[in-house]
Design a protein around this motif. Structure first.
Motif, PDB file in Angstrom:
ATOM      1  N   ARG A 190      31.291  88.687  16.265  1.00  0.00           N
ATOM      2  CA  ARG A 190      30.041  88.657  15.288  1.00  0.00           C
ATOM      3  C   ARG A 190      30.908  88.652  14.228  1.00  0.00           C
ATOM      4  O   ARG A 190      31.022  87.601  12.921  1.00  0.00           O
ATOM      5  CB  ARG A 190      29.266  89.397  15.566  1.00  0.00           C
TER       6      ARG A 190
ATOM      7  N   ARG B 198      33.783  85.898  13.569  1.00  0.00           N
ATOM      8  CA  ARG B 198      32.663  85.278  13.023  1.00  0.00           C
ATOM      9  C   ARG B 198      32.705  85.032  11.258  1.00  0.00           C
ATOM     10  O   ARG B 198      32.909  84.268  10.612  1.00  0.00           O
ATOM     11  CB  ARG B 198      31.834  84.505  13.405  1.00  0.00           C
ATOM     12  N   ARG B 199      32.104  86.540  10.868  1.00  0.00           N
ATOM     13  CA  ARG B 199      31.083  86.896   9.654  1.00  0.00           C
ATOM     14  C   ARG B 199      32.618  86.358   9.079  1.00  0.00           C
ATOM     15  O   ARG B 199      32.529  86.304   7.447  1.00  0.00           O
ATOM     16  CB  ARG B 199      30.572  87.878   9.395  1.00  0.00           C
ATOM     17  N   GLU B 200      33.954  86.920   9.014  1.00  0.00           N
ATOM     18  CA  GLU B 200      34.443  86.806   8.161  1.00  0.00           C
ATOM     19  C   GLU B 200      35.517  85.721   8.496  1.00  0.00           C
ATOM     20  O   GLU B 200      36.151  85.565   7.129  1.00  0.00           O
ATOM     21  CB  GLU B 200      36.542  88.376   8.401  1.00  0.00           C
ATOM     22  N   LEU B 201      35.692  84.833   9.048  1.00  0.00           N
ATOM     23  CA  LEU B 201      35.890  83.945   9.229  1.00  0.00           C
ATOM     24  C   LEU B 201      35.299  82.794   8.454  1.00  0.00           C
ATOM     25  O   LEU B 201      35.245  82.245   7.188  1.00  0.00           O
ATOM     26  CB  LEU B 201      36.068  83.027  10.546  1.00  0.00           C
ATOM     27  N   GLN B 202      33.825  83.190   8.361  1.00  0.00           N
ATOM     28  CA  GLN B 202      32.710  82.243   7.565  1.00  0.00           C
ATOM     29  C   GLN B 202      33.035  82.816   5.669  1.00  0.00           C
ATOM     30  O   GLN B 202      32.538  81.504   4.813  1.00  0.00           O
ATOM     31  CB  GLN B 202      31.435  82.625   7.946  1.00  0.00           C
ATOM     32  N   ASP B 203      33.042  84.300   5.612  1.00  0.00           N
ATOM     33  CA  ASP B 203      33.266  84.338   4.449  1.00  0.00           C
ATOM     34  C   ASP B 203      34.841  83.704   3.347  1.00  0.00           C
ATOM     35  O   ASP B 203      35.094  82.958   2.744  1.00  0.00           O
ATOM     36  CB  ASP B 203      33.527  85.497   4.199  1.00  0.00           C
TER      37      ASP B 203
ATOM     38  N   PHE C 154      35.647  80.986   4.375  1.00  0.00           N
ATOM     39  CA  PHE C 154      35.925  79.325   4.642  1.00  0.00           C
ATOM     40  C   PHE C 154      34.978  79.784   3.319  1.00  0.00           C
ATOM     41  O   PHE C 154      35.325  78.247   2.682  1.00  0.00           O
ATOM     42  CB  PHE C 154      34.868  78.523   5.923  1.00  0.00           C
ATOM     43  N   LEU C 155      34.688  79.870   3.336  1.00  0.00           N
ATOM     44  CA  LEU C 155      33.445  79.289   1.569  1.00  0.00           C
ATOM     45  C   LEU C 155      34.161  79.760   0.439  1.00  0.00           C
ATOM     46  O   LEU C 155      33.668  79.513  -0.423  1.00  0.00           O
ATOM     47  CB  LEU C 155      32.028  80.121   1.464  1.00  0.00           C
TER      48      LEU C 155
ATOM     49  N   GLN D  72      36.810  72.132   2.608  1.00  0.00           N
ATOM     50  CA  GLN D  72      35.777  72.555   3.824  1.00  0.00           C
ATOM     51  C   GLN D  72      35.219  71.220   3.810  1.00  0.00           C
ATOM     52  O   GLN D  72      34.855  71.732   4.967  1.00  0.00           O
ATOM     53  CB  GLN D  72      34.231  73.166   2.256  1.00  0.00           C
TER      54      GLN D  72
ATOM     55  N   TYR E 239      35.741  71.197   7.463  1.00  0.00           N
ATOM     56  CA  TYR E 239      34.977  70.907   8.469  1.00  0.00           C
ATOM     57  C   TYR E 239      35.229  69.360   8.957  1.00  0.00           C
ATOM     58  O   TYR E 239      34.650  69.721  10.645  1.00  0.00           O
ATOM     59  CB  TYR E 239      33.880  70.358   7.532  1.00  0.00           C
TER      60      TYR E 239
END
Length: 190
Positions: free
Chosen positions: A115, A118-123, A125-126, A133, A137
């Protein structure tokens, strides 16, 4: 326990004489301790022993007839039944706990790590531009063919692929900076 003692105690114990009941419980103490010793968790053994003592009292009340010769076998059978019931109940409780908590400690640690990643990857990506993006995607997430992407973006495939590689490089660098170590946080640049 001598059979003459049991012959005298059993009728009195069935009538509710507490001294007779205690004498019978004391006589079966070694059996109770042996059966309670089957519990692997040492802190639960006294509870199991108490349950088995209550089982002896039940056996006294439920014993059919007055012949004391078969009473020790009746008590042993009753206590073994209670022990098997206790073991099944503990197994059900352990399964329920596993369902309630969802997983074992090792699985929880692995899940927590995933988790965080995943959070680091989402950050990361943003941090990409909206066009980047969308490209990442569609290419990586949706696995749309490059030819279709080229037509959708109105760009040559080679140009899109180059932008895709640059975007992935930005994400990798951001994740790498974000996971530099515990307590080290990457700061946003203005």
């Amino acid at each position: 326990m001598e059979k003459t003692d049991l012959a005298a105690l059993l009728p009195e114990a069935k009538q509710g004489n507490q001294k007779a009941q205690m004498a019978i419980i004391t006589a079966f103490r070694p059996l109770v301790m042996k059966l309670a010793g089957q519990e692997k968790n040492l802190s639960l053994r006294p509870d199991l022993a108490s349950t088995l003592v209550l089982g002896i009292l039940e056996a006294i009340v439920k014993y059919p007839g007055e012949d004391p010769r078969r009473f020790p076998g009746f008590v042993k059978t009753h206590l073994n039944f209670l022990l098997s019931h206790y073991i099944r109940k503990e197994a059900r409780w352990n399964k329920l706990k596993e369902k309630l908590y969802g997983q074992t400690q090792e699985n929880y640690t692995e899940d927590f790590t995933l988790r965080v990643q995943r959070r680091e990857l989402q950050d990361a990506f943003l941090c990409l531009a909206p066009d980047e993006q969308r490209l990442v995607y569609l290419a990586a997430g949706q696995r749309i063919p490059w030819k279709t992407l080229g037509e959708g973006f109105g760009k040559p495939v080679s140009t899109l692929y180059g932008r895709y590689q640059k975007a992935l490089k930005k994400v990798r660098e951001k994740v790498k900076r974000g996971s530099a170590g515990p307590g080290v946080r990457s700061q946003k640049r203005p």
